[in-house]
Design a protein around this motif. Structure first.
Motif, PDB file in Angstrom:
ATOM      1  N   MET A   1      49.269  -2.214 -66.501  1.00 44.59           N
ATOM      2  CA  MET A   1      49.644  -1.161 -65.583  1.00 44.59           C
ATOM      3  C   MET A   1      50.906  -0.497 -66.115  1.00 44.59           C
ATOM      4  O   MET A   1      51.814  -1.180 -66.556  1.00 44.59           O
ATOM      5  N   GLN A   2      50.887   0.830 -66.082  1.00 44.19           N
ATOM      6  CA  GLN A   2      52.070   1.556 -66.518  1.00 44.19           C
ATOM      7  C   GLN A   2      52.394   2.667 -65.532  1.00 44.19           C
ATOM      8  O   GLN A   2      51.502   3.171 -64.852  1.00 44.19           O
ATOM      9  N   VAL A   3      53.664   3.020 -65.433  1.00 41.70           N
ATOM     10  CA  VAL A   3      54.109   4.126 -64.600  1.00 41.70           C
ATOM     11  C   VAL A   3      54.451   5.280 -65.521  1.00 41.70           C
ATOM     12  O   VAL A   3      55.254   5.127 -66.454  1.00 41.70           O
ATOM     13  N   ILE A   4      53.798   6.414 -65.261  1.00 45.13           N
ATOM     14  CA  ILE A   4      53.976   7.605 -66.091  1.00 45.13           C
ATOM     15  C   ILE A   4      54.136   8.836 -65.204  1.00 45.13           C
ATOM     16  O   ILE A   4      53.803   8.802 -64.017  1.00 45.13           O
ATOM     17  N   LYS A   5      54.604   9.911 -65.806  1.00 45.99           N
ATOM     18  CA  LYS A   5      54.690  11.184 -65.102  1.00 45.99           C
ATOM     19  C   LYS A   5      53.257  11.710 -64.941  1.00 45.99           C
ATOM     20  O   LYS A   5      52.469  11.710 -65.877  1.00 45.99           O
ATOM     21  N   ALA A   6      52.921  12.110 -63.737  1.00 50.16           N
ATOM     22  CA  ALA A   6      51.557  12.569 -63.442  1.00 50.16           C
ATOM     23  C   ALA A   6      51.299  13.937 -64.057  1.00 50.16           C
ATOM     24  O   ALA A   6      52.207  14.748 -64.242  1.00 50.16           O
ATOM     25  N   ASP A   7      50.022  14.175 -64.337  1.00 52.07           N
ATOM     26  CA  ASP A   7      49.569  15.490 -64.774  1.00 52.07           C
ATOM     27  C   ASP A   7      48.225  15.793 -64.107  1.00 52.07           C
ATOM     28  O   ASP A   7      47.800  15.063 -63.204  1.00 52.07           O
ATOM     29  N   GLU A   8      47.557  16.836 -64.565  1.00 54.66           N
ATOM     30  CA  GLU A   8      46.317  17.295 -63.919  1.00 54.66           C
ATOM     31  C   GLU A   8      45.240  16.217 -63.859  1.00 54.66           C
ATOM     32  O   GLU A   8      44.425  16.219 -62.943  1.00 54.66           O
ATOM     33  N   ARG A   9      45.240  15.280 -64.784  1.00 59.36           N
ATOM     34  CA  ARG A   9      44.234  14.212 -64.787  1.00 59.36           C
ATOM     35  C   ARG A   9      44.352  13.295 -63.575  1.00 59.36           C
ATOM     36  O   ARG A   9      43.406  12.595 -63.240  1.00 59.36           O
ATOM     37  N   HIS A  10      45.500  13.298 -62.929  1.00 54.30           N
ATOM     38  CA  HIS A  10      45.794  12.344 -61.863  1.00 54.30           C
ATOM     39  C   HIS A  10      45.647  12.913 -60.454  1.00 54.30           C
ATOM     40  O   HIS A  10      45.880  12.202 -59.473  1.00 54.30           O
ATOM     41  N   ILE A  11      45.259  14.177 -60.335  1.00 52.87           N
ATOM     42  CA  ILE A  11      45.223  14.845 -59.024  1.00 52.87           C
ATOM     43  C   ILE A  11      44.364  14.086 -58.018  1.00 52.87           C
ATOM     44  O   ILE A  11      44.822  13.777 -56.910  1.00 52.87           O
ATOM     45  N   ASP A  12      43.128  13.789 -58.375  1.00 48.66           N
ATOM     46  CA  ASP A  12      42.229  13.101 -57.431  1.00 48.66           C
ATOM     47  C   ASP A  12      42.754  11.713 -57.081  1.00 48.66           C
ATOM     48  O   ASP A  12      42.675  11.282 -55.928  1.00 48.66           O
ATOM     49  N   GLY A  13      43.302  11.009 -58.058  1.00 45.43           N
ATOM     50  CA  GLY A  13      43.844   9.682 -57.808  1.00 45.43           C
ATOM     51  C   GLY A  13      45.056   9.716 -56.890  1.00 45.43           C
ATOM     52  O   GLY A  13      45.206   8.858 -56.017  1.00 45.43           O
ATOM     53  N   ILE A  14      45.930  10.720 -57.080  1.00 51.97           N
ATOM     54  CA  ILE A  14      47.089  10.871 -56.199  1.00 51.97           C
ATOM     55  C   ILE A  14      46.616  11.149 -54.778  1.00 51.97           C
ATOM     56  O   ILE A  14      47.092  10.539 -53.823  1.00 51.97           O
TER      57      ILE A  14
END
Length: 167
Positions: free
Chosen positions: A1-14
């Motif tokens: 598990m890693q914590v990263i800055k979100a981008d467009e790939r993460h929209i649905d997951g957020i």
């Protein structure tokens, strides 16, 4: 598990983790209509797209905890004063609580806010939120005062607790 800055790939997951987390946190204490209104306003794809593509001191963007491509948690914050940061949102997959995910997201937000010049950090937690209150108190946040919750409409009197800590 890693914590990263979100981008467009993460929209649905957020959207999913924040919606599920909000329901798990407030589903037993707030009316369904209130929760639906808040979720619709904050955790929709258009808003999240804007929030992952916009980053400045006032909104530092989302950080996400990701494991095997799946978003397990999301958090965002920004500056509310020259030296004051705020955690605006932090939710986890309700099935993944107590694994240190929230702490790692909080740490990423804290690091970012220190880089922005913060020496103190604030958060609002819904009164009675027995998931958030112990989390923040165990990380040295101190209760300061109560205020009306964001999103109240006429006839609603939901209360948020304001917490603070030096960073």
């Amino acid at each position: 598990m890693q914590v990263i800055k979100a981008d467009e790939r993460h929209i649905d997951g957020i959207a999913k983790v924040c919606t599920d987390g909000y329901w798990a946190t407030y589903g037993d204490s707030y009316p369904k209509e209130y929760i639906q209104r808040i979720v619709k306003e904050f955790y929709n794809a258009d808003r999240i797209l804007n929030e992952v593509t916009t980053s400045n001191k006032h909104w530092g963007g989302y950080f996400v905890a990701v494991e095997n491509g799946k978003v397990l948690g999301a958090g965002g914050g920004g500056m509310i004063g020259k030296a004051a940061g705020e955690i605006f949102v932090l939710y986890l997959d309700p099935d993944r609580r107590n694994e240190g995910i929230g702490t790692k997201i909080l740490d990423a937000l804290t690091t970012q806010q220190k880089e922005f010049g913060a020496d103190e950090q604030w958060v609002s937690v819904g009164k009675g939120n027995q998931k958030g209150i112990p989390f923040y108190e165990s990380r040295d946040f101190i209760f300061k005062y109560e205020k009306q919750s964001y999103g109240n409409i006429e006839g609603e009197n939901f209360v948020s607790l304001r917490y603070y800590r030096p960073i």
